[in-house]
Design a protein around this motif. Structure first.
Motif, PDB file in Angstrom:
ATOM      1  N   ASP A 267       0.756  -1.222  -0.093  1.00 30.36           N
ATOM      2  CA  ASP A 267      -0.077   0.049   0.070  1.00 30.36           C
ATOM      3  C   ASP A 267       1.076   1.225  -0.046  1.00 30.36           C
ATOM      4  OD1 ASP A 267       0.966  -0.189   2.482  1.00 30.36           O
ATOM      5  OD2 ASP A 267      -0.774   0.190   3.661  1.00 30.36           O
ATOM      6  N   GLU A 268       2.137   1.171  -0.046  1.00 26.02           N
ATOM      7  CA  GLU A 268       3.111   2.198  -0.205  1.00 26.02           C
ATOM      8  C   GLU A 268       3.259   2.660   0.954  1.00 26.02           C
ATOM      9  OE1 GLU A 268       1.882   4.936  -3.408  1.00 26.02           O
ATOM     10  OE2 GLU A 268       2.788   3.394  -4.744  1.00 26.02           O
ATOM     11  N   THR A 269       3.191   2.143   2.038  1.00 28.10           N
ATOM     12  CA  THR A 269       3.577   2.572   3.655  1.00 28.10           C
ATOM     13  C   THR A 269       4.665   1.920   3.650  1.00 28.10           C
ATOM     14  OG1 THR A 269       2.141   0.887   4.779  1.00 28.10           O
ATOM     15  CG2 THR A 269       1.134   2.965   4.067  1.00 28.10           C
ATOM     16  N   THR A 270       5.409   2.008   4.762  1.00 31.43           N
ATOM     17  CA  THR A 270       6.427   1.311   5.281  1.00 31.43           C
ATOM     18  C   THR A 270       6.131   0.545   6.282  1.00 31.43           C
ATOM     19  OG1 THR A 270       7.556   3.036   6.235  1.00 31.43           O
ATOM     20  CG2 THR A 270       8.223   2.945   4.031  1.00 31.43           C
ATOM     21  N   SER A 271       6.772  -0.540   6.810  1.00 34.01           N
ATOM     22  CA  SER A 271       6.442  -1.386   7.966  1.00 34.01           C
ATOM     23  C   SER A 271       6.900  -0.745   9.164  1.00 34.01           C
ATOM     24  CB  SER A 271       6.999  -2.858   7.832  1.00 34.01           C
ATOM     25  OG  SER A 271       8.488  -2.741   7.403  1.00 34.01           O
ATOM     26  N   THR A 272       7.948  -0.078   9.005  1.00 31.02           N
ATOM     27  CA  THR A 272       8.477   0.662  10.202  1.00 31.02           C
ATOM     28  C   THR A 272       8.741   1.958   9.829  1.00 31.02           C
ATOM     29  OG1 THR A 272      10.866  -0.021   9.547  1.00 31.02           O
ATOM     30  CG2 THR A 272       9.809  -1.192  11.521  1.00 31.02           C
ATOM     31  N   ASN A 273       9.057   2.893  10.628  1.00 35.87           N
ATOM     32  CA  ASN A 273       9.144   4.398  10.021  1.00 35.87           C
ATOM     33  C   ASN A 273      10.590   5.145  10.856  1.00 35.87           C
ATOM     34  OD1 ASN A 273       8.818   6.973   9.080  1.00 35.87           O
ATOM     35  ND2 ASN A 273       7.065   7.266  10.469  1.00 35.87           N
ATOM     36  N   ARG A 274      11.686   4.202  10.532  1.00 33.73           N
ATOM     37  CA  ARG A 274      12.809   5.074  11.223  1.00 33.73           C
ATOM     38  C   ARG A 274      13.245   6.138  10.218  1.00 33.73           C
ATOM     39  NH1 ARG A 274      13.510  -0.383  11.593  1.00 33.73           N
ATOM     40  NH2 ARG A 274      12.858  -1.211  13.764  1.00 33.73           N
ATOM     41  N   SER A 275      12.839   6.278   9.064  1.00 36.86           N
ATOM     42  CA  SER A 275      12.930   7.459   8.060  1.00 36.86           C
ATOM     43  C   SER A 275      12.472   8.786   8.530  1.00 36.86           C
ATOM     44  CB  SER A 275      12.524   7.205   6.829  1.00 36.86           C
ATOM     45  OG  SER A 275      13.320   5.912   6.334  1.00 36.86           O
ATOM     46  N   GLY A 276      11.410   8.563   9.672  1.00 34.09           N
ATOM     47  CA  GLY A 276      10.755   9.620  10.203  1.00 34.09           C
ATOM     48  C   GLY A 276       9.793  10.275   9.257  1.00 34.09           C
ATOM     49  N   GLY A 277       9.200   9.640   8.170  1.00 35.58           N
ATOM     50  CA  GLY A 277       8.410  10.106   7.300  1.00 35.58           C
ATOM     51  C   GLY A 277       9.300  11.013   6.156  1.00 35.58           C
ATOM     52  N   ILE A 278      10.423  10.846   6.138  1.00 29.49           N
ATOM     53  CA  ILE A 278      11.233  11.695   5.110  1.00 29.49           C
ATOM     54  C   ILE A 278      12.316  10.866   4.464  1.00 29.49           C
ATOM     55  CG2 ILE A 278      12.512  13.670   4.898  1.00 29.49           C
ATOM     56  CD1 ILE A 278      11.427  14.937   7.536  1.00 29.49           C
ATOM     57  N   GLN A 279      12.483  10.806   3.257  1.00 28.01           N
ATOM     58  CA  GLN A 279      13.311   9.922   2.254  1.00 28.01           C
ATOM     59  C   GLN A 279      13.872  10.789   1.494  1.00 28.01           C
ATOM     60  OE1 GLN A 279      11.139   6.389   1.532  1.00 28.01           O
ATOM     61  NE2 GLN A 279      12.000   5.366   3.454  1.00 28.01           N
ATOM     62  N   GLY A 280      15.241  10.996   1.402  1.00 29.70           N
ATOM     63  CA  GLY A 280      15.841  11.758   0.458  1.00 29.70           C
ATOM     64  C   GLY A 280      15.592  13.237   0.703  1.00 29.70           C
ATOM     65  N   GLY A 281      15.117  13.677   1.633  1.00 33.07           N
ATOM     66  CA  GLY A 281      14.687  15.117   2.043  1.00 33.07           C
ATOM     67  C   GLY A 281      13.116  15.311   1.650  1.00 33.07           C
ATOM     68  N   ILE A 282      12.510  14.327   1.206  1.00 28.13           N
ATOM     69  CA  ILE A 282      11.129  14.411   0.596  1.00 28.13           C
ATOM     70  C   ILE A 282      10.105  13.664   1.604  1.00 28.13           C
ATOM     71  CG2 ILE A 282       9.619  14.142  -1.288  1.00 28.13           C
ATOM     72  CD1 ILE A 282      12.189  14.280  -3.068  1.00 28.13           C
ATOM     73  N   SER A 283       8.972  14.242   1.939  1.00 25.34           N
ATOM     74  CA  SER A 283       8.118  13.413   2.571  1.00 25.34           C
ATOM     75  C   SER A 283       7.788  12.045   1.922  1.00 25.34           C
ATOM     76  CB  SER A 283       6.853  14.315   2.898  1.00 25.34           C
ATOM     77  OG  SER A 283       6.180  14.740   1.845  1.00 25.34           O
TER      78      SER A 283
END
Lengths: 357, 357, 357, 357
Positions: A267-283
């Motif tokens: 569903d394009e979510t992630t199973s964990t969220n260590r990225s804090g909702g941001i990957q490569g500077g983009i939400s």
């Protein structure tokens, strides 16, 4: 002094010394046609205002915002929103002692050296009073960001920490506590800690955690203006802040990649969220969350040694009315600055691809 | 994409994808008449370049900088300094698998969603290859800042930490160690840790500490552009960074004011330096120091589950050549970004008072 | 609306609608320690203010400036200078007719289309009332530029022109004339022209010439921010301006190179000054001079046909109080904008070479 | 030198000296997904390039643009577009004479004084060679502005003027004439004039008119960033420009309001267009048109007196290869700068109201 503006498209420029006639600001770039809820702005101001509880400074400022332009018949005109907050309860006599002395860990010394000429009263421009303007602008930014919720809370006072993940807290109850900690038991301990230190004329540091939900995918401009870089700058620009981390933060630096990676689900979510909702500077659509460290208030109700402008050692005693701990009142400021960052990226993201034009 | 410029007066604008023809940039605002030491620039590039040791990626890029303008007869003209670094050792075949899949905790997903159209090869613009341009600009900024020394070093890898204050380390020896840790015994443990994880196809995070000495009093623009706010933004804009703290940092949030305050001495230094050389956003002449947290590299040499562009679960295997730990190569990048921040404030401080005009 | 800031280092941001509560602004970047002569500011305001003579609008605004921050004990603090001017003599009833109609050659139509929602009263943000804030900031900029003199004057009204070079005029006498023309005979003719048109409910255009003396060599940033490009933008941003030329201007386009070139003399001046004091975008120490064209005021005291918001033809009659010719009151505005441009370049030039640091 | 960037959202930053290794630039902020027609870019470059006809300089530069980033599989990535143009046919010996002398009405003197250190070869950064980068960026901006047509043409050379309104000209035929005048008879006279002056070693000025059709209503940010203020700055930043007027321009300053006003018709067009398509700084949907004055080229193929760096009178003789009149080659530059202004406002207008978000 430069650096009194924040934001590129949704931009706040602020002015004002702590004990001058008024503080205020101009918000440029707010789109036209936005309905403004003045009560919601006032509510945020009440959350920040001094004198709101037994554990905050007793300076009594009504902090009423006067809007001077940019809003007409309840909606934004698209023109700059000018506003002003009068300084009422100032007591410059409290500050006569520091006219020629430098309070430890304050900005008195650096302002004196940088500018030559300074308004020592209440710290002048270096006072956290300036943050009231951020709350005004942030409250309008929140209204622009309708579906996005930004919720900050006190996660520690001294070494009293909430020991639960934010998902286990009811963030809608944060303001039930005068220390703005949504965990009842911890809140009680925090208040006790602050009251005890206040009794001793001492102060304490603390941390604030902020959680942002429902951010659309795609906000943030990678490379220098990454979402978390702007959030970090925004938070570090708040008085007394010493550190910022998002997602896994400093703990993440101790982890292995195989532990740290967030797995994508169908569903394009992630199973964990260590990225804090941001990957490569983009939400990426997951919760954005970060933590901000505040040092203890530097003004103590104790006698301290320091030097005066001639370099001679002198003793000063804390006067004026000060918070024993800033974090309860800093919660709406953290939210406001987060809102400014998001509003700016939200506008900018509307012109990222030719399909959105 | 906006946000490819950093700085106000001493400003870097950069361009380039990891596997495109070249990366490069333009430095605008460097004063005229500065003698440029090209060897010093090259040395910084060698410190950042891939393939420099057994614990870094084996991608082999000479990373030779071609200056195209702005320097004439060995000195800056005052005109914009254009430069270019060709991409040589690219191996786009390594990336065919991820053309349509999203690597966990990478920017593939967010770029795809934000821009619609992306260069997947090596991460395109999201690759840390872009930081080479920062090192070029930072090396020039360092030459402008002649008397100021900026020294970063690896202070932890995973849970292997240096257990001494920076004052007890010989920072001139940092580069003696391939992991760039100035403490010999710790360096050895860090290298072992990285090699072990590399053998397992895994990666690790780490932290970098940076110390800036001889900063004149008065740099930094209080309110939104505080010295530490700009340093924080600069660091958080580096790939893989998750946190920033300066001075007492997150520890300071646990302290009492009576413990935390830095007492002024008659020579205008302070007895302690929990302020980290910055008070009210302005440098006070003491050492500036801060710590930066890097997450573990997201690309593993292991099989991972993820989704493709249609949302279907797929398995991907790490290809390409990647670092098992970024911090050794990030040391010159941290220094470069710090130099850019200081150079900008240094120029701006020249016009702070009418006495300096 | 964006675009409410002018300048890079010495920066004015303004706010306010013509018939809102107040207009005002923030000046950021003025160096600390500048003694402020409030009377001099007030004098400039009086030169611009409505109701000052028989040939200007009869709207009666005292236009008293309230400084709210940034000035302490008579000197600038280096912090942002916030100021406000209350709108007093507004008469919104004058504008009820145009609430739903578009005045010809006004901004009513374009604001309506661009923003959807507008404050029609007196033109709202599009009114030249906004220029009062420019005069405040310009008056401070003039004080920063101590030795530089900036003198504008009315050089034509309709087809009544001064037929002498500016060198033959006594620019210190400009304000002796209510039309601000320093040539007595021409001034008289201009006033007659304006009064005649006013009697007919008609209006006229005119031009202003501005002469800047004692500019140091070296101001201006070549390429995009050439001195004359910024002056041009500054002037064209003033309400009703249709054209800008400097030095030889449009006449220069008809000349041959052998006629046009300015020969250098051994004292580093030039024998002629067709360059208008600027070569390659940088001041060369000779007088800077330029000319600005203003269209006739669009509001006529006559009946005009136009359309309303539904596209239907309607008749409107000029109400409100308007100038029959803007140039007399625009003289201080032209000077103010020139001062802002020069102040900005003056600060920037302090960091052009390493020798000036 | 600062001021090497143009635009806020669609932003060009350029670099390069006339006889250095290369010139180039970075375009930041171009939305992702735009199909790039490289031939169309090349065509614009051919229109500007030296050596294109008998009445332009004989310097022979192929002016081939190398794109280094930002375009992938024929479409923009949304990332910065880096590009470079090598300098090929440079002949620095032509300039040895002016290494220590100042050419009249050139930037040699002001650069020398401002920066201390300069690249005298071909004027270095002050050369119009820099405008090639503007044409690259403008050509991409034109592709973003699909439906808007921007057409410039030579409207006068010396005192040879086209004596028709632009509506009577076929602007699609402009390039049929080597002088880029769409009126056949006038074109012939202009060419004769230029050839005659060239034979005498002399040069001439001229004007360019630019017409922009199909601009949507609403572009431009009133107050400081009015559409015509930005167009004016853009044009005045082109080498040799001395004046700018739009709509009725300087003639408008001689008119009465009753003559000048543009009446609205029921289809929301205006019966006349003295406003030049812009009211209150915002486009109103009518044609935008403006006129730009260029001075005669300063480099003469004649002996001229001047001074050297020691202030002594010397004689210099024109060498190098120069245009006898710049306007034919400046036509694509005017169009390019207009396109940059419009692209910037076009993007910004997408976020003017909440309805467009």
């Amino acid at each position: 002094m430069a650096g009194n503006s924040f934001g590129n498209l949704f931009k706040l420029t602020s002015f004002g010394e702590s004990h001058g006639e008024a503080i205020g600001g101009i918000i440029d770039g707010c789109p036209a046609g936005l309905k403004i809820d003045l009560n919601a702005i006032d509510l945020e101001m009440q959350r920040r205002r001094p004198g709101q509880s037994s554990i905050t400074t007793s300076r009594n400022e009504p902090d009423q915002v006067h809007f001077l332009s940019g809003i007409y018949e309840g909606k934004t005109l698209g023109t700059p929103i000018g506003f002003m907050i009068r300084n009422k309860d100032h007591n410059p006599k409290d500050y006569s002692e520091i006219e020629s002395s430098f309070r430890p860990s304050h900005a008195d010394f650096t302002y004196h050296k940088k500018y030559g000429h300074r308004d020592h009263r209440g710290g002048g421009r270096s006072s956290a009073r300036e943050t009231a303007c951020r709350v005004v602008a942030g409250a309008i930014a929140k209204q622009l960001l309708k579906n996005i919720t930004i919720q900050a809370f006190v996660s520690s006072v001294g070494d009293v920490f909430i020991d639960k993940p934010y998902q286990d807290l009811d963030l809608s109850r944060t303001d039930d506590s005068i220390v703005r900690c949504p965990d009842k038991a911890t809140s009680k301990k925090m208040i006790e800690r602050i009251e005890k230190l206040k009794g001793l004329g001492d102060t304490t540091g603390g941390t604030i955690t902020c959680v942002i939900k429902n951010t659309p995918i795609g906000l943030g401009e990678p490379v220098f203006d990454k979402m978390h870089a702007q959030l970090g700058k925004a938070m570090l620009s708040i008085n007394a802040v010493k550190g910022f981390e998002y997602g896994s933060g400093f703990c993440g630096a101790q982890m292995k990649g195989s532990e740290h990676n967030d797995q994508f689900l169908e569903d394009e979510t992630t199973s964990t969220n260590r990225s804090g909702g941001i990957q490569g500077g983009i939400s990426n659509g997951m919760d954005i969350y970060f933590r901000v460290a505040f040092k203890p208030v530097a003004t103590l109700m104790q006698t301290q040694e320091t030097i005066d402008q001639t370099g001679k050692t002198v003793k000063i005693e804390g006067k004026g009315r000060h918070d024993p701990c800033v974090v309860p009142r800093a919660v709406p400021i953290v939210e406001a600055m987060a809102a400014l960052v998001l509003a700016d990226f939200y506008l900018l993201n509307n012109i990222s691809t030719i399909n959105s034009l």
